[in-house]
Design a protein around this motif. Structure first.
Motif, PDB file in Angstrom:
ATOM      1  N   ARG A   1       0.780  -1.275  -0.013  1.00  0.00           N
ATOM      2  CA  ARG A   1      -0.104   0.126   0.077  1.00  0.00           C
ATOM      3  C   ARG A   1       0.880   1.271   0.180  1.00  0.00           C
TER       4      ARG A   1
ATOM      5  N   LEU B   1       0.651   4.172  -2.751  1.00  0.00           N
ATOM      6  CA  LEU B   1       0.553   5.817  -2.335  1.00  0.00           C
ATOM      7  C   LEU B   1       1.589   6.493  -2.879  1.00  0.00           C
TER       8      LEU B   1
ATOM      9  N   LEU C   1       0.928   7.014  -6.796  1.00  0.00           N
ATOM     10  CA  LEU C   1      -0.116   8.057  -6.799  1.00  0.00           C
ATOM     11  C   LEU C   1       0.376   9.474  -6.555  1.00  0.00           C
ATOM     12  N   GLN C   2       1.225   9.689  -5.485  1.00  0.00           N
ATOM     13  CA  GLN C   2       1.654  11.117  -5.080  1.00  0.00           C
ATOM     14  C   GLN C   2       2.719  11.519  -6.068  1.00  0.00           C
TER      15      GLN C   2
ATOM     16  N   LYS D   1      -6.993   8.074 -12.021  1.00  0.00           N
ATOM     17  CA  LYS D   1      -7.841   7.375 -11.431  1.00  0.00           C
ATOM     18  C   LYS D   1      -7.536   5.928 -11.178  1.00  0.00           C
TER      19      LYS D   1
ATOM     20  N   ARG E   1      -5.464   5.907  -8.188  1.00  0.00           N
ATOM     21  CA  ARG E   1      -6.319   6.005  -6.677  1.00  0.00           C
ATOM     22  C   ARG E   1      -6.988   4.848  -6.280  1.00  0.00           C
ATOM     23  N   VAL E   2      -7.477   4.288  -7.455  1.00  0.00           N
ATOM     24  CA  VAL E   2      -8.454   3.063  -6.860  1.00  0.00           C
ATOM     25  C   VAL E   2      -7.297   1.826  -6.560  1.00  0.00           C
ATOM     26  N   LYS E   3      -6.139   1.736  -6.943  1.00  0.00           N
ATOM     27  CA  LYS E   3      -5.462   0.718  -6.544  1.00  0.00           C
ATOM     28  C   LYS E   3      -4.861   1.168  -5.134  1.00  0.00           C
ATOM     29  N   ALA E   4      -4.517   2.393  -4.985  1.00  0.00           N
ATOM     30  CA  ALA E   4      -4.137   2.793  -3.348  1.00  0.00           C
ATOM     31  C   ALA E   4      -5.159   2.618  -2.306  1.00  0.00           C
ATOM     32  N   GLU E   5      -6.620   2.800  -2.832  1.00  0.00           N
ATOM     33  CA  GLU E   5      -7.720   2.603  -1.765  1.00  0.00           C
ATOM     34  C   GLU E   5      -8.174   1.364  -1.630  1.00  0.00           C
ATOM     35  N   GLU E   6      -8.355   0.384  -2.736  1.00  0.00           N
ATOM     36  CA  GLU E   6      -8.874  -0.769  -2.684  1.00  0.00           C
ATOM     37  C   GLU E   6      -8.158  -1.930  -2.878  1.00  0.00           C
TER      38      GLU E   6
ATOM     39  N   ARG F   1      -9.473  -6.524  -5.669  1.00  0.00           N
ATOM     40  CA  ARG F   1     -10.483  -5.618  -6.022  1.00  0.00           C
ATOM     41  C   ARG F   1     -11.520  -6.554  -6.740  1.00  0.00           C
TER      42      ARG F   1
END
Length: 891
Positions: free
Chosen positions: A103, A107, A110-111, A143, A146-151, A157
């Motif tokens: 994770r 993140l 994503l950043q 997008k 972001r989905v990969k970092a959150e879910e 998933r």
């Protein structure tokens, strides 16, 4: 046990018996070990310390309150299992993905990508086109990250499901919520508790234990209303009250009564009235049974009955002696393209006098558009000087929306001075001209070989064509697909799949009113009426025949409620013509086949000559199913049709003379009656799991000259993607009749693999079919990938006896064993705006499989054909897998 053993071994019937049974048992053992290994790979090390996985929760002990209602109070959802066993493959896939997931790294990616995007955005700040391209380029990447970092990753998933941990605090909270729910339902002395069952590998099941005890029932209901006028209105509507003496106390009914009174008063001018002014000031429970009135036999019941008295109070606004009453002031309708998504008009110049029209006290600002204010006025139910009416307010919005002429419709009260509601209705019209193109692919799987096809259509639409809010639409469609159902080519008997072409054009004009020369048409104004006039021409080119259809229709449609719709087809005229097919050899063989069937008493040949069919029909549709919402719903559509009704004023001899090709016009005329009922019921089991049922039946009866034929298009067919899916489209039936060889109608047409050869479509006068389907989400991969398990049953039957087709006639004492049964699984790719569907069906019960075998000289009965299905012979065995392709759900 022996029977199961034999059936399983059939899957390997092509191998020597000993080896086949060894392989059979090995496959069973391998499948068992695979499932156990998936469960065993659920590592306890990857779970929280001292935590348990919630794999099941049940509700027990309840009687009056449904388990479904109580289970809906539980927010926690257990991890999915297989066949109620403590085996959770989705959780295993989640842990598999988690073992390969970082994770923090996700993140950081994503950043980093966000920073990169912001830097490049600053460099292109003065280049709008380049910045737009950059936003589009980075939008998809950001997008995804972001989905990969959150879910999590794809396994987590799409295939996986995060662990649902058991918490005793959640169980206590759920138990308390159930007790409160029971109290709200009138069980004031209800008790709730829970117990725990520990399963293998730190899995747990929660059992919620319900003790309802006796319910409390309404005895006295008193109203105290401060405003005398409100008191009079409410008391006159007590027969519609949600609270009735003798019924069990229910807090939902209390809330429903408040909503009912609020709606009632708002329809009587009380614009500012709300349910907050309605209070239940006293709920008195009395445990005295029916006290002395029960013992004196003045009231029915028993001495243990619990009663409750309810007092309802409607208060006045603070500091006022009565509730204010409002009337409608000036009403202005503004049609302007300069309206945003919220419905707010953008500032525009004041309209000229040519743009302003007044009708029945309403001011119309048309923005230079040619729109009939008479029709707009019939859709607007709000009038200056009227008492405010909430129902008229909502119906006005609905009526304007159903015109399909506006993007946005907004209705606001912009001034309430002196209790006058100045009303502004704003609407943005849709584009006058619109063109869309549609296309798709089709496919036929026959004996393991795929045959592709496709279709395309172009639709052109004109809105407000003549200034009366009409909609004109014309479409052209062309389809090219592979089909069976042709007479075999005498020069190539093994070829049964050919190409069929279809070319059609249709046009329709829709008026937002009932076109009828009488004031009676105005009675339909509140029900969103429509009149549709259509003209279409369709031409089908096949190797065995060519068939063209010219159709003209006129229909009235209206909608009494959002769920109820009526349709009255006052004219449906069809001119049918048929000719030779594209391949003369096959066409001649097809004509010879029709002649042979006519000698046997069949009327199918009449459907392939020039004919004229006219009818009128009435249809009712009730639909509470909303796409995208998984909730309990119903669908009902019933249609009654009468064809050739005006011919009843002419003798059969005259009709026969008109049909004569030598002395008359040479057209085949029809007189028939037709009725059909289609009912569907949807039951949600989980948020993404639904159990769907369907029952479909119909009867078509011809009573004209020439044995009373029914037009081919009005007959019923069974089999295919929206019917019994284990049979090819339109090939099932009629009854227990089998498909026969062209040279000998008494001999079944069977190929070398033991499969029936379904060459011809099988029409029928009677249809009975039903389906049950369990639908659920499997995983997400660009779209929702859904699965289904289904069972279909049904058939068609004829009315007329046919000496060569025993069992084809519908009879009450024999039709049940003639109902075919199929089962299978389905895969659906749901893109939200459309669904691609694949269904694989196999036959369970084939009523045509009981016949006299001339080779063996005896009757064979293989109707229970399920054991003949073999995984090793999916397409070449006696019971092949039939693949159906479709768009949308079958029902």
């Amino acid at each position: 046990m022996k029977k199961t053993y034999d059936t399983g071994c059939m899957m390997y019937e092509r191998l020597p018996s000993d080896i086949s049974c060894i392989l059979y048992h090995t496959s069973r053992l391998g499948l068992f070990l695979l499932i156990v290994s998936l469960s065993g790979c659920l590592s306890s090390k990857k779970l929280r310390t001292n935590s348990y996985i919630l794999t099941a929760q049940t509700v027990r002990g309840n009687h009056a309150i449904s388990s479904e209602a109580l289970e809906s109070l539980i927010p926690q959802k257990p991890n999915r299992r297989i066949l109620a066993l403590p085996i959770t493959p989705p959780l295993w896939f989640y842990q598999l993905g988690l073992s390969r997931y970082n994770r923090e790294k996700a993140l950081q990616e994503l950043q980093a990508k966000t920073n990169e995007f912001e830097e490049q955005s600053q460099q292109l700040a003065d280049q709008p086109q380049a910045l737009k391209k950059l936003n589009r380029q980075y939008g998809r990447k950001l997008k995804h990250l972001r989905v990969k970092a959150e879910e999590g990753n794809w396994f987590m998933r799409s295939l996986g499901e995060p662990p649902s941990y058991f918490s005793e605090s959640d169980a206590k909270a759920n138990s308390a919520k159930m007790q409160k729910y029971l109290v709200d339902k009138g069980f004031f002395n209800a008790k709730t508790a829970y117990s725990l069952d520990t399963l293998r590998r730190r899995q747990i099941r929660v059992n919620y234990l319900i003790t309802e005890n006796e319910g409390f029932y309404l005895r006295n209901i008193t109203y105290t209303i401060a405003d005398p006028r409100v008191d009079s209105i409410v008391r006159q509507s007590f027969d519609k009250s949600k609270l009735q003496t003798g019924e069990r106390f229910d807090f939902d009914n209390m809330a429903g009564e408040r909503v009912r009174i609020e709606t009632l008063l708002r329809d009587q001018g009380y614009y500012t009235f709300s349910r907050q002014y309605i209070r239940a000031t006293d709920i008195d429970t009395i445990r005295r049974g029916n006290d002395r009135r029960f013992y004196d036999k003045l009231e029915p019941g028993d001495s243990t009955r619990r009663n409750v008295d309810v007092a309802i109070q409607i208060i006045n606004p603070s500091g006022k002696s009565a509730h204010p009453i409002y009337r409608i002031g000036d009403v202005e309708v503004r049609i302007s393209p300069d309206i945003d998504a919220s419905g707010t008009s953008a500032p525009t110049a004041l309209p000229s006098n040519l743009d302003t029209v007044r009708r029945n006290g309403i001011t119309y600002l048309l923005g230079g558009r040619d729109i009939s204010t008479r029709l707009l006025d019939s859709k607007i139910l709000i009038r200056p000087g009227q008492l405010y009416n909430q129902t008229n307010y909502r119906d006005t919005q609905r009526q304007l929306f159903l015109l399909n002429q506006f993007k946005y419709i907004n209705l606001n009260f912009i001034d309430t001075t002196n209790r006058r509601l100045r009303t502004l209705i704003t609407a943005a019209p849709l584009d006058k001209y619109e063109a869309t193109a549609e296309g798709g692919i089709t496919g036929l799987l026959y004996q393991g070989q795929g045959f592709p096809g496709g279709f395309g259509s172009l639709i052109f639409r004109v809105r407000n064509m003549f200034g009366g809010l009409e909609t004109f639409e014309t479409s052209v469609r062309y389809g090219l697909e592979a089909q069976t159902g042709f007479v075999p080519d005498p020069n190539n008997p093994k070829k049964v799949v050919y190409t069929s072409q279809e070319l059609g054009i249709s046009s329709s004009l829709i008026f937002p009113q009932i076109l009828f020369p009488s004031r009676f048409r105005f009675r339909f104004t509140p029900y969103a009426p429509r009149t549709q006039i259509s003209l279409s021409f369709n031409n089908t080119f096949r190797p065995d025949f060519r068939r063209s259809l010219l159709r003209a229709t006129m229909a009235y449609n209206w909608q009494t409620t959002p769920a109820s719709q009526f349709s009255f087809l006052i004219a449906d005229i069809n001119l049918i013509n048929a000719g030779e097919g594209s391949e003369k050899v096959i066409s001649d063989a097809f004509q010879a086949q029709l002649d042979e069937l006519a000698k046997q008493g069949s009327t199918v040949k009449l459907s392939f000559r020039r004919s004229l069919s006219s009818s009128f029909s009435f249809a009712y549709t009730y639909n509470t199913n909303t796409p995208g919402q998984n909730r309990r719903a119903n669908f009902l559509r019933t249609v009654v049709e009468s064809g050739g009704t005006t011919l009843n004023f002419v003798s059969d001899q005259t009709i026969a003379r008109w049909s004569d090709t030598a002395v008359g016009v040479g057209l085949q005329f029809y007189k028939f009656l037709r009725a059909s009922v289609d009912y569907r019921h949807y039951i949600p089991l989980r948020p993404k799991t639904t159990l769907a049922f369907r029952f479909n039946t119909g009867v078509a009866y011809g009573y004209g000259p020439g044995s009373g034929p029914v037009p081919y298009e009005k007959l019923f067919f069974a089999g295919g993607s929206n019917s019994v899916r284990a049979w090819l489209p339109r090939r099932l039936g009629p009854g227990s009749a089998f498909p026969y060889e062209a040279s000998d109608p008494t001999k079944p047409a069977i190929n070398d693999a033991g499969q029936f050869i379904y060459l011809f479509e099988q029409p029928g006068n009677v249809l009975i079919e039903g389906s049950a389907e369990l639908r659920g989400r499997l995983f997400h991969l660009g779209a929702d990938i859904n699965g289904a398990i289904f069972v279909d049953a049904g058939n068609v039957w004829s009315f007329s006896n046919n000496s060569t087709r025993s069992g084809s006639v519908f009879q009450f004492n024999s039709f049940i064993p003639q109902i075919a049964v199929g089962t299978g699984v389905g895969l659906r790719i749901d893109f939200s705006f459309f669904v691609i569907r694949f269904d694989g069906g196999i036959k369970v019960w084939d009523p045509a499989r009981q016949y006299f075998d001339q080779t063996e000289g005896k009757i064979v009965d293989h109707r229970f054909i399920l054991p003949k299905f073999s995984l090793s012979q999916l397409s070449s065995g006696p019971n092949p897998l039939v693949i159906n392709f479709g768009v949308g759900y079958p029902f």
